[in-house]
Structures are given as C-alpha cells and as structure tokens.
Design a protein around this motif. Structure first.
Motif, short mmCIF file in Angstrom:
data_model
loop_
_atom_site.label_atom_id
_atom_site.label_comp_id
_atom_site.label_asym_id
_atom_site.label_seq_id
_atom_site.Cartn_x
_atom_site.Cartn_y
_atom_site.Cartn_z
N TYR A 1 0.83 -1.21 0.00
CA TYR A 1 0.00 0.00 0.00
C TYR A 1 0.86 1.25 0.00
O TYR A 1 2.04 1.24 0.35
N THR A 2 0.23 2.33 -0.40
CA THR A 2 0.77 3.67 -0.24
C THR A 2 -0.43 4.60 -0.08
O THR A 2 -1.57 4.13 0.03
N GLY A 3 -0.19 5.91 -0.06
CA GLY A 3 -1.29 6.85 0.14
C GLY A 3 -1.30 7.93 -0.92
O GLY A 3 -0.26 8.31 -1.46
N ALA A 4 -2.49 8.43 -1.20
CA ALA A 4 -2.63 9.54 -2.14
C ALA A 4 -2.25 10.84 -1.44
O ALA A 4 -2.63 11.08 -0.30
N GLU A 5 -1.49 11.65 -2.14
CA GLU A 5 -1.11 12.97 -1.64
C GLU A 5 -2.05 14.04 -2.20
O GLU A 5 -2.28 15.07 -1.56
N SER A 6 -2.56 13.79 -3.39
CA SER A 6 -3.45 14.75 -4.05
C SER A 6 -4.32 13.99 -5.02
O SER A 6 -4.32 12.75 -5.04
N ASP A 7 -5.06 14.72 -5.85
CA ASP A 7 -5.91 14.06 -6.85
C ASP A 7 -5.10 13.57 -8.04
O ASP A 7 -5.65 12.85 -8.90
N THR A 8 -3.83 13.93 -8.12
CA THR A 8 -3.03 13.55 -9.28
C THR A 8 -1.79 12.72 -8.93
O THR A 8 -1.22 12.09 -9.81
N PHE A 9 -1.37 12.73 -7.65
CA PHE A 9 -0.15 12.01 -7.30
C PHE A 9 -0.33 11.16 -6.05
O PHE A 9 -1.01 11.55 -5.10
N GLY B 1 -4.19 0.28 -14.25
CA GLY B 1 -4.74 0.54 -15.57
C GLY B 1 -5.53 1.83 -15.65
O GLY B 1 -6.46 1.96 -16.46
N THR B 2 -5.17 2.80 -14.82
CA THR B 2 -5.85 4.08 -14.83
C THR B 2 -4.95 5.16 -14.25
O THR B 2 -4.08 4.86 -13.41
N LYS B 3 -5.16 6.40 -14.68
CA LYS B 3 -4.47 7.53 -14.07
C LYS B 3 -5.35 8.24 -13.05
O LYS B 3 -4.91 9.19 -12.41
N ASN B 4 -6.54 7.74 -12.87
CA ASN B 4 -7.50 8.35 -11.95
C ASN B 4 -7.25 7.86 -10.53
O ASN B 4 -7.51 6.70 -10.21
N ILE B 5 -6.74 8.75 -9.67
CA ILE B 5 -6.39 8.38 -8.29
C ILE B 5 -7.63 7.96 -7.51
O ILE B 5 -7.58 7.03 -6.69
N SER B 6 -8.76 8.58 -7.77
CA SER B 6 -10.00 8.21 -7.07
C SER B 6 -10.41 6.79 -7.39
O SER B 6 -10.85 6.04 -6.52
N VAL B 7 -10.27 6.38 -8.65
CA VAL B 7 -10.60 5.01 -9.04
C VAL B 7 -9.67 4.02 -8.35
O VAL B 7 -10.09 2.95 -7.90
N MET B 8 -8.40 4.37 -8.22
CA MET B 8 -7.44 3.50 -7.52
C MET B 8 -7.88 3.26 -6.08
O MET B 8 -7.76 2.16 -5.55
N GLN B 9 -8.40 4.31 -5.44
CA GLN B 9 -8.77 4.21 -4.02
C GLN B 9 -10.02 3.36 -3.82
O GLN B 9 -10.14 2.64 -2.83
N THR B 10 -10.95 3.42 -4.75
CA THR B 10 -12.26 2.78 -4.54
C THR B 10 -12.35 1.38 -5.12
O THR B 10 -13.29 0.66 -4.82
N ASN B 11 -11.36 1.00 -5.93
CA ASN B 11 -11.43 -0.30 -6.59
C ASN B 11 -10.12 -1.04 -6.44
O ASN B 11 -9.28 -1.03 -7.33
N ARG B 12 -9.94 -1.71 -5.27
CA ARG B 12 -8.69 -2.40 -5.02
C ARG B 12 -8.52 -3.60 -5.95
O ARG B 12 -7.39 -3.96 -6.31
#
Length: 350
Positions: free
Chosen positions: A197-205, A256-267
C-alpha cells in the motif's frame, strides 16, 4: 645574590608549582558507545516484510560542513520513536548513509546536552537499531548496481533528496516492509495493515513518504517495477520525478488508470495494491502545513487527523518553524502522546 632576589625567585617557583598542581589537565575525548554497524552484516537483520525503515542521507549535503558527528533532530527522533512505540512487534531500522558520518557520538564535540538525551530516547526501545549503509555495497547484486556505478545519481541537482528516493525503493526491494519519511509521526498501530500500500497525496499524485510492500510475490514485483521506473525515467533536474512520481507511474500501470479516485475505490482493479485516501497519511495537505504549528488550528487539525494512521508534517517547508515545549499546537500534542521520550528530551524547543 641578595637575600631579596633569592626570596623573590623562591616565591615565583612556589607560585608556578601551585599553578601546575591546580591546573585542569585536559582529558581525552570519551566516545559514547553508540556505534554504527553495517546494515548488511549486523544482527539483528531486518525481518523480511516485518521491519520499518528510515533513511538519513544528509551526509551528501555539500552545504553542511558539520556532518562528521552522528546527529538527529528531535523531530526525526520523534518519527522513529512513534514507529517503535506503536509497532513493538516490528524491528525499526534507521539507516545512515556512511559517506561522512563518524561511527561514534563524541560528547566533547557539538552539543552533547541536546544530542545524547535524544539518542537515549530512541535506544531505550529494544526494537530500534541504528545502522550505517554504503550505497555501493547496498546496491550490489540488485538491479540498481550497474546503474549506480554509471554516476547519473551523483550529478543530480537534488542529490540528498534523490539518494533518499533511490534508497527507499531499493530497501523495499531488498526487504519489503514499511518505509517511512523522517518527518512523519505515527499515530496508530500499523503492524496489522495488509502489505502492499501507499497513500494519495493529491488528486493527481501518490506519495512516497509512507509505503509498504511485501517481501515476496506481488509486493516484490512492485518494488522491482519501481526500480525499473527509477532507472528509466530518472531526471536529476526535477525534484519529484524520482520519488512520488515513481510510485504514481507504477500504480497507474498496475491499476490501468491515471484516476487516483478510481485507484482508491477499486482495489480489485489494482490487483490488491491498496491506495489509501489522503486522510490516512496526508490529511493535512502541504499547502496547509502551518496548521500543525498554529494553536488556533488545534481542534480543526486534530479532527482532520482523528482517523489517520500517521501525519506527514512537510519538513521541507516546516523545519525552521519552532515549537516551544508545552505549546498547544497540533504537532506538540502529537509528540506528547506518540513520541513522549523524544519530546521531553528535546530541550526548550521541539
């Protein structure tokens, strides 16, 4: 010779004897018993996947001429103590790159009244281990060995930062486990969080200040991908290119996405790699770093981080912001609770 002259010489001789007898004889420097053994050789060695790592790389800071003595700040010690306190079943390793560090703490050099209590604070934890690390030996036998010898890393404009980036991914490749920046405070037990795991810093990184990878299997594959990306995309002229952008690019490939929100909600989409939302580690964003130091922002900041596993205090902006012991700011409150020995050993200011 006249009696007066003889008496004068006798008095002078007696005075010289008195001065010599009562003069303080300089004592040789006494070395403290803090020695740094090689990270690859010393026991105990890191338990794969169940160790916590910090790196101290400031010996490569050409601007700092006082790096011959082992040194940590109170806030760095706080980060180490908080990790050890909340994770007693993990071994905590503090790895000092050994380019300029002496292997001992000399109490007659520098401000011993500050440094020794700080070292005592962390070494009072049986799961904390200080080690030295040689870059070339540490990279030997890994995918980074040849690349390191080519020298691109040492031509970086941000050498200290990029060596830190290099080491965090290399350490996770070697051992797996949990990597933490020196400017975090761990607030809760992290031993039982599933790896990778890691954590999101922003909506893009995504951020690279708190990362966990398993020592084998999928986690090791992620670490290998990070090392490959580090080499392929290394740019010594861009600060974040080789740190947070590495894990961001690798996660984008995995998910398979650049969308950080999608990464968070779909493990499942990320094959089991967990991307925590900002609230887990970076609830206070870099542009709000002063909130950690402002007593008027105490309640707001504590509320924002009440469910966080750790807080990242953005040292690059905040390191010169003083905290008087006893302050009612959020950072002081975190320290009192989560690194009490470091906080009380800090002196007048933390």
């Amino acid at each position: 010779m006249s009696p007066h002259l003889r008496n004068g010489r006798l008095l002078l001789f007696v005075a010289l004897i008195f001065i010599l007898v009562n003069a303080e004889v300089p004592q040789p420097a006494v070395e403290e018993s803090i020695r740094l053994d090689d990270a690859l050789l010393a026991e105990p060695r890191p338990t794969p996947g169940r160790s916590i790592f910090f790196h101290e790389t400031s010996c490569y800071d050409a601007k700092n001429k006082n790096l011959n003595i082992l040194k940590l700040t109170a806030r760095q010690v706080c980060a180490i103590e908080s990790a050890a306190l909340h994770n007693p079943n993990f071994q905590v390793f503090v790895l000092f790159v050994d380019r300029k560090y002496s292997l001992v703490v000399d109490p007659n050099v520098g401000n011993r009244s500050i440094q020794q209590p700080l070292f005592d604070a962390i070494l009072s934890y049986s799961n904390v281990h200080l080690r030295r690390l040689n870059l070339w030996r540490y990279a030997a036998g890994t995918p980074m060995e040849k690349w390191l010898r080519e020298g691109n890393l040492f031509r970086s404009r941000y050498l200290v930062s990029h060596i830190s980036d290099f080491l965090r991914y290399l350490t996770l490749f070697r051992y797996g486990g949990l990597y933490l920046d020196m400017d975090v405070v761990v607030l809760r037990r992290m031993e039982d969080i599933p790896p990778n795991y890691t954590g999101a810093e922003s909506d893009t990184f995504l951020a690279a200040g708190i990362m966990n990878l398993a020592a084998s299997g999928f986690g090791h594959q992620i670490a290998a991908s990070c090392l490959h990306d580090f080499q392929t995309n290394f740019d010594g002229n861009v600060w974040g290119q080789n740190g947070p952008e590495v894990i961001t690019r690798v996660a984008q490939q995995i998910c398979g996405t650049k969308n950080i929100s999608v990464m968070q909600t779909n493990r499942k989409r990320c094959l089991g790699f967990k991307v925590f939302g900002r609230g887990a580690f970076y609830a206070v964003t870099s542009d709000k770093w002063l909130n950690f130091f402002n007593p008027h922002k105490l309640e707001e900041t504590l509320a924002r981080t009440k469910d966080s596993y750790a807080v990242h205090v953005w040292n690059s902006q905040s390191e010169k912001q003083p905290i008087k012991i006893g302050s009612t700011c959020a950072y002081a409150k975190y320290a009192e609770k989560n690194c009490p020995r470091a906080y009380h050993a800090a002196g007048e200011y933390f």
